[in-house]
Design a protein around this motif. Structure first.
Motif, PDB file in Angstrom:
ATOM      1  N   LYS A 154       6.629  56.920  69.061  1.00 11.49           N
ATOM      2  CA  LYS A 154       5.196  56.630  69.132  1.00 11.49           C
ATOM      3  C   LYS A 154       4.930  55.248  69.720  1.00 11.49           C
ATOM      4  O   LYS A 154       3.853  54.998  70.260  1.00 11.49           O
ATOM      5  CB  LYS A 154       4.566  56.712  67.745  1.00 11.49           C
ATOM      6  N   GLU A 155       5.890  54.352  69.600  1.00 15.69           N
ATOM      7  CA  GLU A 155       5.725  53.019  70.155  1.00 15.69           C
ATOM      8  C   GLU A 155       5.819  53.019  71.678  1.00 15.69           C
ATOM      9  O   GLU A 155       5.335  52.102  72.336  1.00 15.69           O
ATOM     10  CB  GLU A 155       6.792  52.081  69.580  1.00 15.69           C
ATOM     11  N   GLN A 156       6.412  54.072  72.237  1.00 11.38           N
ATOM     12  CA  GLN A 156       6.638  54.117  73.680  1.00 11.38           C
ATOM     13  C   GLN A 156       5.747  55.106  74.417  1.00 11.38           C
ATOM     14  O   GLN A 156       5.471  54.922  75.606  1.00 11.38           O
ATOM     15  CB  GLN A 156       8.107  54.486  73.952  1.00 11.38           C
ATOM     16  N   VAL A 157       5.314  56.166  73.732  1.00  6.76           N
ATOM     17  CA  VAL A 157       4.505  57.200  74.384  1.00  6.76           C
ATOM     18  C   VAL A 157       3.403  57.642  73.444  1.00  6.76           C
ATOM     19  O   VAL A 157       3.433  57.359  72.244  1.00  6.76           O
ATOM     20  CB  VAL A 157       5.364  58.434  74.775  1.00  6.76           C
ATOM     21  N   ASN A 158       2.435  58.351  74.003  1.00  6.53           N
ATOM     22  CA  ASN A 158       1.447  59.057  73.191  1.00  6.53           C
ATOM     23  C   ASN A 158       1.862  60.517  73.088  1.00  6.53           C
ATOM     24  O   ASN A 158       2.464  61.068  74.015  1.00  6.53           O
ATOM     25  CB  ASN A 158       0.051  58.967  73.802  1.00  6.53           C
ATOM     26  N   PHE A 159       1.527  61.136  71.969  1.00  7.40           N
ATOM     27  CA  PHE A 159       1.845  62.532  71.746  1.00  7.40           C
ATOM     28  C   PHE A 159       0.575  63.373  71.711  1.00  7.40           C
ATOM     29  O   PHE A 159      -0.456  62.936  71.191  1.00  7.40           O
ATOM     30  CB  PHE A 159       2.583  62.720  70.414  1.00  7.40           C
ATOM     31  N   THR A 160       0.673  64.589  72.235  1.00 13.04           N
ATOM     32  CA  THR A 160      -0.399  65.555  72.041  1.00 13.04           C
ATOM     33  C   THR A 160      -0.388  65.981  70.576  1.00 13.04           C
ATOM     34  O   THR A 160       0.488  65.595  69.802  1.00 13.04           O
ATOM     35  CB  THR A 160      -0.201  66.805  72.914  1.00 13.04           C
ATOM     36  N   ASP A 161      -1.352  66.802  70.206  1.00 16.24           N
ATOM     37  CA  ASP A 161      -1.314  67.409  68.885  1.00 16.24           C
ATOM     38  C   ASP A 161      -0.052  68.262  68.796  1.00 16.24           C
ATOM     39  O   ASP A 161       0.348  68.894  69.778  1.00 16.24           O
ATOM     40  CB  ASP A 161      -2.548  68.290  68.664  1.00 16.24           C
ATOM     41  N   PRO A 162       0.610  68.291  67.631  1.00 21.71           N
ATOM     42  CA  PRO A 162       1.835  69.091  67.507  1.00 21.71           C
ATOM     43  C   PRO A 162       1.544  70.581  67.650  1.00 21.71           C
ATOM     44  O   PRO A 162       0.470  71.054  67.278  1.00 21.71           O
ATOM     45  CB  PRO A 162       2.331  68.759  66.096  1.00 21.71           C
ATOM     46  N   TYR A 163       2.513  71.315  68.198  1.00 22.81           N
ATOM     47  CA  TYR A 163       2.320  72.745  68.399  1.00 22.81           C
ATOM     48  C   TYR A 163       3.416  73.592  67.745  1.00 22.81           C
ATOM     49  O   TYR A 163       3.324  74.833  67.731  1.00 22.81           O
ATOM     50  CB  TYR A 163       2.233  73.075  69.899  1.00 22.81           C
TER      51      TYR A 163
END
Length: 309
Positions: A154-163
């Motif tokens: 999370k410190e390096q990228v953004n995540f979509t909502d989990p699927y």
């Protein structure tokens, strides 16, 4: 007459000078006011720009935008072609089949999402150890291949909502005598390098510190082969992967997944911090595919059931 003319000319010149002097004072006053107004406007604009920049930075850090939870214009995401980074050994999410074609659940899901977004996609096989660097250096646009959400990532990228839900579990050979996490003390336990399995073991030092060794490999397949050769005693990996791999072995009964594991996690798509519009669009499209049955259909194909969140 000449004297009268001279007096008239003098009076005219005096009036002209007075008029010019008045205009000069007015102009000076106008310029001063204009300069003050321009200065105030510039300061206001600078403040506004700073606020906008601060908001953009906050938005990039959190992955949130004004469009979160709202309908976004998915035709204006800033891309008409997306390069998706994958690990082509991660069955059933993304892997090479017997014809050397890239297939899998995430491959189908990404293609369906691209169709809804109105963009073309290109899947690029990457070194999974370098996935975040590949994304942030612009070599790929998305990480989409059984990518687990972790605090470190999370410190390096953004995540979509989990699927999709997943677990980090331990697989051993059925005749190893290992039936619990305690039995791993003094054993060699392998995993894929820089995987969420490694992070899961790091998060449980009371268990992993008892291992004799923790070798890491470029792929999960290599780690499993090392166990099959007897060099490692167990492998920690994604349950989604191990269930699929074991079910396709000639004799699945040779393998055993322990009832105890290293915790649950969720899969999501990795997006660059600054790509907030793309992030919002992907979340919207993923929701649409869940609602219209597209995601369920793909899940049935690969898992035999609808396991999409």
């Amino acid at each position: 007459m000449k004297k009268f003319t001279t007096l008239c000319l003098a009076a005219a010149m005096a009036m002209s000078l007075a008029a010019c002097g008045g205009n000069s004072n007015d102009a000076s006053g106008t310029d001063s006011t204009g300069a003050a107004s321009a200065s105030e406007a510039a300061e206001t604009q600078a403040d506004s720009g700073a606020d906008t920049q601060a908001a953009a930075e906050t938005e990039a850090e959190t992955g949130e935008s004004a469009a979160d939870g709202e309908t976004v214009d998915i035709t204006d995401i800033g891309y008409d072609h997306l390069i998706i980074g994958v690990d082509d050994t991660f069955a059933p999410m993304g892997f090479l089949d017997e014809n050397n074609d890239l297939v899998g659940f995430d491959i189908d899901l990404a293609n369906a999402a691209a169709q809804k977004l109105g963009v073309t996609v290109e899947f690029q096989v990457i070194n999974w150890d370098m996935k975040e660097q590949e994304l942030n250096q612009g070599n790929i646009d998305l990480i989409w291949n059984g990518y687990s959400i972790t605090d470190e990532r999370k410190e390096q990228v953004n995540f979509t909502d989990p699927y999709l839900d997943n677990e980090q579990v331990v697989v051993t050979m059925a005749d190893s005598g290992i039936t619990s996490l305690d039995d791993l003390a003094g054993k060699v336990v392998a995993a894929q390098i820089n995987s969420s399995a490694v992070e899961a073991m790091d998060a449980n030092p009371e268990i992993s510190d008892t291992f004799a060794d923790r070798p890491v490999f470029d792929t999960n397949d290599m780690a499993i082969m090392d166990m099959e050769a007897g060099r490692s005693d167990a492998v920690v990996a994604d349950k989604v992967l191990l269930d699929y791999v074991i079910s396709h072995k000639d004799d699945p009964s040779q393998y055993m997944i322990l009832g105890e594991g290293f915790g649950s996690e969720e899969y999501a798509v990795g997006v660059r911090k600054e790509d907030t519009q793309l992030l919002a669009a992907l979340n919207q499209v993923l929701d649409e595919m869940k609602e219209d049955g597209t995601a369920a259909q793909i899940s049935e194909k690969w898992f035999g059931a609808d396991i999409v969140k």
